[in-house]
Design a protein around this motif. Sequence first.
Motif, PDB file in Angstrom:
ATOM      1  N   GLU A   1       9.726  52.363  -0.335  1.00  0.00           N
ATOM      2  CA  GLU A   1       9.300  53.284  -1.134  1.00  0.00           C
ATOM      3  C   GLU A   1       8.387  53.461  -2.411  1.00  0.00           C
ATOM      4  O   GLU A   1       7.016  54.685  -1.883  1.00  0.00           O
ATOM      5  CB  GLU A   1      10.562  53.829  -1.891  1.00  0.00           C
ATOM      6  N   THR A   2       8.056  52.331  -2.297  1.00  0.00           N
ATOM      7  CA  THR A   2       6.421  52.028  -3.161  1.00  0.00           C
ATOM      8  C   THR A   2       5.009  51.823  -2.605  1.00  0.00           C
ATOM      9  O   THR A   2       4.141  52.642  -2.801  1.00  0.00           O
ATOM     10  CB  THR A   2       6.921  50.633  -3.695  1.00  0.00           C
ATOM     11  N   ILE A   3       5.779  51.771  -1.113  1.00  0.00           N
ATOM     12  CA  ILE A   3       4.315  51.378   0.222  1.00  0.00           C
ATOM     13  C   ILE A   3       4.436  52.832   0.496  1.00  0.00           C
ATOM     14  O   ILE A   3       2.951  53.610  -0.202  1.00  0.00           O
ATOM     15  CB  ILE A   3       5.065  50.681   0.975  1.00  0.00           C
ATOM     16  N   VAL A   4       5.476  54.009   0.490  1.00  0.00           N
ATOM     17  CA  VAL A   4       5.082  55.618   1.120  1.00  0.00           C
ATOM     18  C   VAL A   4       4.095  55.532  -0.279  1.00  0.00           C
ATOM     19  O   VAL A   4       3.930  56.880   0.297  1.00  0.00           O
ATOM     20  CB  VAL A   4       6.365  55.549   1.350  1.00  0.00           C
TER      21      VAL A   4
ATOM     22  N   LYS B   1      -0.523  58.658  -1.978  1.00  0.00           N
ATOM     23  CA  LYS B   1      -1.517  58.937  -3.392  1.00  0.00           C
ATOM     24  C   LYS B   1      -3.315  58.572  -2.259  1.00  0.00           C
ATOM     25  O   LYS B   1      -4.245  59.929  -2.600  1.00  0.00           O
ATOM     26  CB  LYS B   1      -1.772  57.636  -4.314  1.00  0.00           C
ATOM     27  N   VAL B   2      -3.509  57.727  -1.788  1.00  0.00           N
ATOM     28  CA  VAL B   2      -4.733  57.497  -1.221  1.00  0.00           C
ATOM     29  C   VAL B   2      -4.537  58.557  -0.336  1.00  0.00           C
ATOM     30  O   VAL B   2      -6.235  58.520   0.057  1.00  0.00           O
ATOM     31  CB  VAL B   2      -4.438  56.077  -0.384  1.00  0.00           C
ATOM     32  N   GLY B   3      -3.678  59.167   0.905  1.00  0.00           N
ATOM     33  CA  GLY B   3      -4.109  60.161   1.055  1.00  0.00           C
ATOM     34  C   GLY B   3      -4.915  61.689   0.968  1.00  0.00           C
ATOM     35  O   GLY B   3      -6.059  62.002   1.244  1.00  0.00           O
ATOM     36  N   ILE B   4      -3.728  61.662  -0.205  1.00  0.00           N
ATOM     37  CA  ILE B   4      -3.781  63.148  -1.048  1.00  0.00           C
ATOM     38  C   ILE B   4      -5.802  62.646  -1.886  1.00  0.00           C
ATOM     39  O   ILE B   4      -6.273  63.801  -1.935  1.00  0.00           O
ATOM     40  CB  ILE B   4      -2.798  63.380  -1.875  1.00  0.00           C
ATOM     41  N   GLU B   5      -5.747  61.718  -2.070  1.00  0.00           N
ATOM     42  CA  GLU B   5      -7.277  61.561  -3.432  1.00  0.00           C
ATOM     43  C   GLU B   5      -8.148  61.601  -2.306  1.00  0.00           C
ATOM     44  O   GLU B   5      -9.462  61.715  -2.670  1.00  0.00           O
ATOM     45  CB  GLU B   5      -6.384  60.203  -3.865  1.00  0.00           C
ATOM     46  N   ASN B   6      -7.778  61.458  -1.307  1.00  0.00           N
ATOM     47  CA  ASN B   6      -8.882  61.564  -0.167  1.00  0.00           C
ATOM     48  C   ASN B   6      -9.299  62.898   1.537  1.00  0.00           C
ATOM     49  O   ASN B   6      -8.921  62.486   1.348  1.00  0.00           O
ATOM     50  CB  ASN B   6      -9.417  60.238   0.968  1.00  0.00           C
TER      51      ASN B   6
ATOM     52  N   SER C   1     -14.469  37.986  -9.923  1.00  0.00           N
ATOM     53  CA  SER C   1     -12.707  38.699  -9.357  1.00  0.00           C
ATOM     54  C   SER C   1     -13.331  38.644  -8.389  1.00  0.00           C
ATOM     55  O   SER C   1     -13.828  39.182  -7.358  1.00  0.00           O
ATOM     56  CB  SER C   1     -12.726  39.694 -10.499  1.00  0.00           C
ATOM     57  N   GLU C   2     -11.371  39.239  -7.333  1.00  0.00           N
ATOM     58  CA  GLU C   2     -10.975  39.156  -6.459  1.00  0.00           C
ATOM     59  C   GLU C   2     -11.425  40.769  -6.344  1.00  0.00           C
ATOM     60  O   GLU C   2     -10.933  41.364  -7.329  1.00  0.00           O
ATOM     61  CB  GLU C   2     -10.071  38.634  -6.214  1.00  0.00           C
ATOM     62  N   ASN C   3     -11.928  41.340  -5.410  1.00  0.00           N
ATOM     63  CA  ASN C   3     -12.103  43.003  -5.542  1.00  0.00           C
ATOM     64  C   ASN C   3     -10.455  43.414  -4.726  1.00  0.00           C
ATOM     65  O   ASN C   3     -10.524  43.329  -3.668  1.00  0.00           O
ATOM     66  CB  ASN C   3     -13.310  43.379  -4.499  1.00  0.00           C
ATOM     67  N   LEU C   4      -9.203  43.846  -5.564  1.00  0.00           N
ATOM     68  CA  LEU C   4      -8.183  44.018  -4.751  1.00  0.00           C
ATOM     69  C   LEU C   4      -8.051  45.250  -4.261  1.00  0.00           C
ATOM     70  O   LEU C   4      -7.291  45.317  -2.620  1.00  0.00           O
ATOM     71  CB  LEU C   4      -7.708  44.241  -6.642  1.00  0.00           C
ATOM     72  N   SER C   5      -8.996  46.608  -4.685  1.00  0.00           N
ATOM     73  CA  SER C   5      -9.346  47.488  -3.181  1.00  0.00           C
ATOM     74  C   SER C   5      -9.714  47.147  -1.753  1.00  0.00           C
ATOM     75  O   SER C   5      -9.408  47.624  -0.901  1.00  0.00           O
ATOM     76  CB  SER C   5     -10.268  48.718  -3.776  1.00  0.00           C
ATOM     77  N   LEU C   6     -10.588  46.492  -2.168  1.00  0.00           N
ATOM     78  CA  LEU C   6     -11.273  45.534  -0.667  1.00  0.00           C
ATOM     79  C   LEU C   6     -10.008  44.834  -0.227  1.00  0.00           C
ATOM     80  O   LEU C   6      -9.530  44.868   1.142  1.00  0.00           O
ATOM     81  CB  LEU C   6     -12.405  44.960  -0.721  1.00  0.00           C
ATOM     82  N   LYS C   7      -8.910  44.023  -0.386  1.00  0.00           N
ATOM     83  CA  LYS C   7      -8.067  43.248   0.264  1.00  0.00           C
ATOM     84  C   LYS C   7      -7.190  43.854   0.130  1.00  0.00           C
ATOM     85  O   LYS C   7      -6.954  43.677   1.183  1.00  0.00           O
ATOM     86  CB  LYS C   7      -8.096  42.081  -0.788  1.00  0.00           C
TER      87      LYS C   7
END
Length: 142
Positions: free
Chosen positions: A127-130, A135-140, A2-8
């Motif tokens: 809006e979805t991208i933002v 989320k990526v920024g806050i979680e990290n 299966s493709e690694n969606l996070s990496l993609k």
Amino acid sequence: MSENLSLKTFVVLMKSSKTVMERVKEDIKNYGMKTSDFAILEALYHKGELTVKQISEAVLINTGSITYVIDKLEAKGLLKRRPCTEDRRVVYIHITDQGNQLMDEIFPKHQQVIEEIFSGVSNEEKETIVEALKKVGIENGQ
């Protein structure tokens, strides 16, 4: 396998970021500026007077490099320093009338370039991208 969606997602984000930054740098160069010059002026133009530390955090440039850029912009009459009366370690930076006039002239053109870059993306998708990137920024820790 299966493709690694996070990496993609990471790869696509990095490639699109590079493409966007190259286009933005090209646009800013048209105004006879470097990206760091424009970023500092833009922050002051939209946020008003800031400390060097606040500018550094807003434009993601380290404070050592910021001082050099501020020196150049001040020599051109585009911004001024104002010492803090309560804490002599703190210096406030504000855009001058000349700097405001320059940004009044070039910022709408720059904003149009940004609009063109994202013209193929709907407002809903933006809006979805933002939200996803927040989320990526806050979680990290950002």
